[in-house]
Design a protein around this motif. Structure first.
Motif, PDB file in Angstrom:
ATOM      1  N   GLU A 272      10.872  66.970  39.328  1.00  0.00           N
ATOM      2  CA  GLU A 272      10.916  65.832  38.403  1.00  0.00           C
ATOM      3  C   GLU A 272       9.976  64.720  38.859  1.00  0.00           C
ATOM      4  O   GLU A 272       9.266  64.112  38.043  1.00  0.00           O
ATOM      5  N   LEU A 273       9.946  64.434  40.157  1.00  0.00           N
ATOM      6  CA  LEU A 273       9.034  63.420  40.692  1.00  0.00           C
ATOM      7  C   LEU A 273       7.584  63.829  40.465  1.00  0.00           C
ATOM      8  O   LEU A 273       6.734  63.007  40.110  1.00  0.00           O
ATOM      9  N   GLU A 274       7.307  65.115  40.670  1.00  0.00           N
ATOM     10  CA  GLU A 274       5.952  65.626  40.448  1.00  0.00           C
ATOM     11  C   GLU A 274       5.555  65.457  38.983  1.00  0.00           C
ATOM     12  O   GLU A 274       4.438  64.999  38.686  1.00  0.00           O
ATOM     13  N   SER A 275       6.441  65.796  38.075  1.00  0.00           N
ATOM     14  CA  SER A 275       6.144  65.689  36.642  1.00  0.00           C
ATOM     15  C   SER A 275       5.881  64.239  36.246  1.00  0.00           C
ATOM     16  O   SER A 275       4.968  63.948  35.468  1.00  0.00           O
ATOM     17  N   GLU A 276       6.689  63.324  36.782  1.00  0.00           N
ATOM     18  CA  GLU A 276       6.504  61.904  36.482  1.00  0.00           C
ATOM     19  C   GLU A 276       5.142  61.426  36.972  1.00  0.00           C
ATOM     20  O   GLU A 276       4.423  60.729  36.252  1.00  0.00           O
ATOM     21  N   ALA A 277       4.772  61.808  38.200  1.00  0.00           N
ATOM     22  CA  ALA A 277       3.489  61.383  38.767  1.00  0.00           C
ATOM     23  C   ALA A 277       2.315  61.953  37.975  1.00  0.00           C
ATOM     24  O   ALA A 277       1.313  61.260  37.729  1.00  0.00           O
ATOM     25  N   ILE A 278       2.421  63.199  37.575  1.00  0.00           N
ATOM     26  CA  ILE A 278       1.362  63.832  36.783  1.00  0.00           C
ATOM     27  C   ILE A 278       1.224  63.127  35.436  1.00  0.00           C
ATOM     28  O   ILE A 278       0.110  62.906  34.935  1.00  0.00           O
ATOM     29  N   TYR A 279       2.358  62.755  34.841  1.00  0.00           N
ATOM     30  CA  TYR A 279       2.330  62.009  33.578  1.00  0.00           C
ATOM     31  C   TYR A 279       1.579  60.684  33.750  1.00  0.00           C
ATOM     32  O   TYR A 279       0.743  60.313  32.915  1.00  0.00           O
ATOM     33  N   VAL A 280       1.865  59.968  34.837  1.00  0.00           N
ATOM     34  CA  VAL A 280       1.194  58.689  35.099  1.00  0.00           C
ATOM     35  C   VAL A 280      -0.312  58.905  35.281  1.00  0.00           C
ATOM     36  O   VAL A 280      -1.134  58.151  34.730  1.00  0.00           O
ATOM     37  N   LEU A 281      -0.686  59.916  36.031  1.00  0.00           N
ATOM     38  CA  LEU A 281      -2.111  60.199  36.262  1.00  0.00           C
ATOM     39  C   LEU A 281      -2.834  60.522  34.959  1.00  0.00           C
ATOM     40  O   LEU A 281      -3.966  60.071  34.731  1.00  0.00           O
TER      41      LEU A 281
ATOM     42  N   VAL B 198      -1.217  62.025  46.361  1.00  0.00           N
ATOM     43  CA  VAL B 198      -1.712  61.615  45.047  1.00  0.00           C
ATOM     44  C   VAL B 198      -2.903  62.476  44.629  1.00  0.00           C
ATOM     45  O   VAL B 198      -3.006  62.908  43.472  1.00  0.00           O
ATOM     46  N   THR B 199      -3.795  62.750  45.563  1.00  0.00           N
ATOM     47  CA  THR B 199      -4.951  63.597  45.264  1.00  0.00           C
ATOM     48  C   THR B 199      -4.516  65.013  44.924  1.00  0.00           C
ATOM     49  O   THR B 199      -5.054  65.646  43.989  1.00  0.00           O
ATOM     50  N   HIS B 200      -3.533  65.529  45.643  1.00  0.00           N
ATOM     51  CA  HIS B 200      -2.988  66.859  45.343  1.00  0.00           C
ATOM     52  C   HIS B 200      -2.376  66.892  43.940  1.00  0.00           C
ATOM     53  O   HIS B 200      -2.582  67.850  43.176  1.00  0.00           O
ATOM     54  N   LEU B 201      -1.642  65.836  43.595  1.00  0.00           N
ATOM     55  CA  LEU B 201      -1.039  65.747  42.263  1.00  0.00           C
ATOM     56  C   LEU B 201      -2.108  65.675  41.177  1.00  0.00           C
ATOM     57  O   LEU B 201      -1.954  66.257  40.094  1.00  0.00           O
ATOM     58  N   ALA B 202      -3.208  64.969  41.467  1.00  0.00           N
ATOM     59  CA  ALA B 202      -4.311  64.896  40.503  1.00  0.00           C
ATOM     60  C   ALA B 202      -4.941  66.271  40.291  1.00  0.00           C
ATOM     61  O   ALA B 202      -5.350  66.610  39.173  1.00  0.00           O
ATOM     62  N   ARG B 203      -5.021  67.063  41.335  1.00  0.00           N
ATOM     63  CA  ARG B 203      -5.541  68.435  41.191  1.00  0.00           C
ATOM     64  C   ARG B 203      -4.668  69.217  40.213  1.00  0.00           C
ATOM     65  O   ARG B 203      -5.172  69.943  39.351  1.00  0.00           O
ATOM     66  N   LYS B 204      -3.349  69.056  40.357  1.00  0.00           N
ATOM     67  CA  LYS B 204      -2.426  69.756  39.467  1.00  0.00           C
ATOM     68  C   LYS B 204      -2.501  69.213  38.046  1.00  0.00           C
ATOM     69  O   LYS B 204      -2.408  69.969  37.067  1.00  0.00           O
ATOM     70  N   ALA B 205      -2.657  67.887  37.931  1.00  0.00           N
ATOM     71  CA  ALA B 205      -2.645  67.243  36.620  1.00  0.00           C
ATOM     72  C   ALA B 205      -3.787  67.717  35.733  1.00  0.00           C
ATOM     73  O   ALA B 205      -3.630  67.789  34.507  1.00  0.00           O
ATOM     74  N   PHE B 206      -4.930  68.036  36.339  1.00  0.00           N
ATOM     75  CA  PHE B 206      -6.121  68.358  35.541  1.00  0.00           C
ATOM     76  C   PHE B 206      -6.617  69.788  35.747  1.00  0.00           C
ATOM     77  O   PHE B 206      -7.700  70.141  35.282  1.00  0.00           O
TER      78      PHE B 206
END
Length: 301
Positions: free
Chosen positions: A11-20, A43-51
């Motif tokens: 859930e935390l990951e999904s929220e962060a990806i949404y913000v990014l 944050v950089t790892h989450l950005a990799r996942k987000a895009f």
């Protein structure tokens, strides 16, 4: 980790990806503020996942104090190369050379506050309208006042009483010419969440976070790394201790703790048992009760 906690991390990951993704939609020229510390790495790892499968669509920005851990700079360069990203570097030494800031003198001198001018100059020079950081609300009381989208005025300053409401995760990124935003995708994470996520995702981090032997000096109730930049007091002695760092910053102010935690599993267990905050070993935060908030109001991370 329990199934419940794994779901919570998701859930935390999904929220962060949404913000990014909201940052990418609402701003024209965002960057990730990258220090080489665990939070900016996450944050950089989450950005990799987000895009994914595309690469991260914005550059990394590092404010270089010139007093860095060598391990941090190597990690920064290796990761930037691996991800194929542009790296923007704001140099505090350049700010000093140009007379934009004046370097502190003496035993407790630090370049930490000088980063403010360098950061704001770099933001203006590169026309950055949103700088994404790894700040978390549990780190420090001033950071607990931040929104996900944190407005900065035309002087780059932060007014905690003049921020936009964020009801139901609806973010307002509108700004006037000369203003910009800071975005904090992992605001709702704790230090424990970050370490469990690093463990779960097997994210590579600098060796500084693992227990290792190092030359250190006892100062301000923590072990400060001995380096060419450290001015020793008359009674201070350089010792070799097995330490690790909970947070990374300017080498002259980042204190370590004695530890045997040399694996992620041991780090997670150690953090779970701790009762003091990770920034308790940062001497820049001990200068006054409002040290962090004062710096943030001026434009700090």
């Amino acid at each position: 980790m329990s199934k419940y906690y794994l779901n919570y991390l998701d859930e935390l990951e999904s929220e962060a990806i949404y913000v990014l993704r909201e940052v990418w939609v609402q701003f024209q020229n965002p960057v990730i503020l990258f220090s080489g510390g665990k939070d900016s790495i996450v944050v950089t790892h989450l950005a990799r996942k987000a895009f994914y499968p595309s690469k991260i669509p914005f550059p990394l920005l590092h404010v270089d104090t010139g007093h860095n851990f060598p391990e941090t700079i190597k990690f920064r360069n290796d990761l930037t190369k691996e991800l194929g990203l542009e790296l923007l570097v704001g140099s505090v030494q350049k700010s000093i050379d140009q007379g934009r800031v004046t370097e502190e003198k003496g035993k407790h001198a630090t370049r930490n506050a000088l980063q403010i001018t360098t950061l704001l100059d770099t933001i203006e020079e590169n026309k950055i309208d949103c700088a994404i950081g790894g700040g978390r609300r549990d780190e420090e009381k001033a950071r607990a006042k931040e929104r996900f989208f944190s407005h900065r005025d035309e002087f780059g300053q932060w007014d905690p009483k003049n921020q936009r409401p964020e009801l139901w995760n609806i973010f307002n990124g509108k700004y006037f010419e000369g203003e910009h935003f800071r975005a904090f995708p992992i605001s709702n994470w704790t230090e424990m969440d970050v370490w469990n996520y690093i463990k779960k995702e097997q994210i590579e981090i600098p060796s500084l976070y693992y227990a290792h032997e190092r030359k250190v000096v006892w100062r301000s109730n923590s072990w400060i790394p001995h380096s060419e930049f450290l001015v020793l007091g008359e009674k201070e002695e350089v010792l070799i201790k097995k330490i690790r760092f909970r947070t990374l910053g300017d080498i002259t102010i980042t204190g370590g703790i004695e530890s045997d935690a040399d694996t992620l599993e041991k780090i997670v267990d150690e953090v779970a048992a701790m009762r003091n905050t990770e920034r308790g070993n940062r001497s820049d935060d001990k200068r006054s009760e409002t040290a962090m908030e004062d710096r943030k109001r001026q434009g700090y991370f």
